[in-house]
Design a protein around this motif. Structure first.
Motif, PDB file in Angstrom:
ATOM      1  N   TYR A  24      -6.417  -3.418  -0.821  1.00 18.15           N
ATOM      2  CA  TYR A  24      -5.332  -2.448  -0.664  1.00 18.15           C
ATOM      3  C   TYR A  24      -5.650  -1.493   0.637  1.00 18.15           C
ATOM      4  N   GLU A  48      -6.231   5.887  -2.554  1.00 15.25           N
ATOM      5  CA  GLU A  48      -6.620   4.717  -3.017  1.00 15.25           C
ATOM      6  C   GLU A  48      -5.821   4.406  -4.398  1.00 15.25           C
ATOM      7  N   GLU A  49      -4.465   5.022  -4.214  1.00 11.25           N
ATOM      8  CA  GLU A  49      -3.643   4.741  -5.723  1.00 11.25           C
ATOM      9  C   GLU A  49      -3.589   3.433  -6.359  1.00 11.25           C
ATOM     10  N   GLU A  50      -3.557   2.625  -5.304  1.00 15.32           N
ATOM     11  CA  GLU A  50      -3.241   0.953  -5.636  1.00 15.32           C
ATOM     12  C   GLU A  50      -4.706   0.419  -6.229  1.00 15.32           C
ATOM     13  N   SER A  51      -5.738   0.955  -5.870  1.00 16.03           N
ATOM     14  CA  SER A  51      -7.000   0.125  -6.228  1.00 16.03           C
ATOM     15  C   SER A  51      -7.621   0.838  -7.738  1.00 16.03           C
ATOM     16  N   SER A  90      -2.952   9.269  -5.897  1.00 15.97           N
ATOM     17  CA  SER A  90      -3.916   9.047  -6.379  1.00 15.97           C
ATOM     18  C   SER A  90      -4.282   9.767  -7.685  1.00 15.97           C
ATOM     19  N   ASP A 115      -1.376  10.892  -1.363  1.00 15.40           N
ATOM     20  CA  ASP A 115      -0.462   9.716  -2.224  1.00 15.40           C
ATOM     21  C   ASP A 115      -0.506  10.186  -3.574  1.00 15.40           C
TER      22      ASP A 115
END
Length: 324
Positions: A206, A17-20, A52, A50
């Protein structure tokens, strides 16, 4: 900051969940600061592939209230929550998902319900959902089945946004896929004041959902396991002994009936008869007697094991003490 000074611990399990994460952490910090809460945020990285973890490390350097735990591999949401519960130091523990579908704006009211309304647990209810129909329909069926089996009247067991009194998370243990059954486990452990709050559900911003339909199958099996352990975990003889006695009695009844019928035909009616061992019912009776004996023995051994376990652990939950 002392342990007693922390009002809220926010436990967030995540996987890829790196984007959020930056947006979520900023949102949480804003809500906490606006309400003058002392808090900590525990990100539990469930073996993400990823960036995260790199994001979590960077966020923790910018905000000392943010902490992270990283698994060496993917263990599942239940393991992540259990780890977060063990590490949490706040008086109230809030859980939420990392995908921005749970709103941190709900935190103040959830906190108030725990502290002022004295709930042990408050579960979110995503009354209006933004999930695909392939997810919403199985969820409705799953929730209805869980209500029926557990007796806990919640509309949305799957909602990740929940609030707990600290004593609840420190005295329940979850494993497998049991995270969605924490209200059930809590109730069966004596934390019976369980509330529900309609919460805002947002569309995923995302990425994509990390959960498949198989979670409902495994989750239902876990529910049956919880129900069994709760009812018979400390009294296995009540189940195995009862079934064993019933099967032994029925098997013996059939066997004596066959023998009685043979004796009657030989000495009274002088009819033709066949050997008892030629009747299929004899073997059915024999199997019932053997299985009944084994079930009774299993219940007896289970009682010995439970007695030994209780004498070592003494893990009965004590609400309060006086005069000490």
């Amino acid at each position: 900051m002392t342990n007693s000074a922390i009002q809220i611990s926010v436990v967030i399990p995540l996987f890829n969940e790196e984007e959020s994460l930056p947006e979520l952490s900023e949102w949480i910090a804003r809500v906490m600061n606006e309400n003058n809460f002392t808090y900590e945020v525990l990100f539990i990285d469930d073996g993400s592939k990823d960036r995260s973890w790199d994001v979590i490390v960077d966020l923790s350097l910018k905000n000392p209230n943010i902490k992270g735990h990283r698994f060496v591999r993917n263990y599942g949401k239940t393991a992540a929550l259990q780890t977060g519960f063990q590490a949490a130091r706040g008086d109230v523990i809030i859980t939420m998902d990392a995908d921005l579908q749970d709103s941190p704006d709900e935190i103040p009211e959830l906190y108030r319900m725990i502290k002022e309304d004295r709930y042990d647990l408050v579960s979110g209810w995503k009354k209006k959902r933004y999930d695909p129909i392939t997810k919403t329909i199985p969820t409705k069926i799953f929730n209805a089945a869980t209500r029926g089996i557990s007796g806990v009247e919640l509309h949305d067991f799957n909602c990740g946004l929940k609030a707990y009194r600290k004593e609840v998370v420190k005295n329940v243990t979850i494993y497998g896929e049991m995270h969605r059954y924490i209200p059930v486990i809590a109730k069966w452990n004596g934390f019976s004041k369980i509330g529900e709050k309609v919460v805002q559900h947002q569309a995923r911003k995302y990425g994509y959902t990390k959960f498949g339909l198989e979670r409902f199958v495994f989750g239902f099996l876990d529910l049956l396991s919880i129900a069994f352990v709760n009812k018979f975990g400390r009294r296995p003889m009540h189940l195995f002994g009862s079934l064993g006695t019933l099967m032994f009695f029925l098997g013996s009844l059939i066997a004596f009936w066959l023998l009685g019928t043979k004796i009657y035909k030989i000495y009274i009616s002088h009819e033709q008869y066949r050997n008892v061992t030629e009747n299929p019912l004899f073997f059915l009776a024999l199997v019932a007697i053997m299985v009944g004996s084994q079930l009774f023995l299993a219940g007896f051994l289970g009682e010995l094991f439970v007695k030994q376990s209780i004498s070592k652990s003494g893990d009965y939950l004590i609400s309060e003490k006086a005069g000490e």
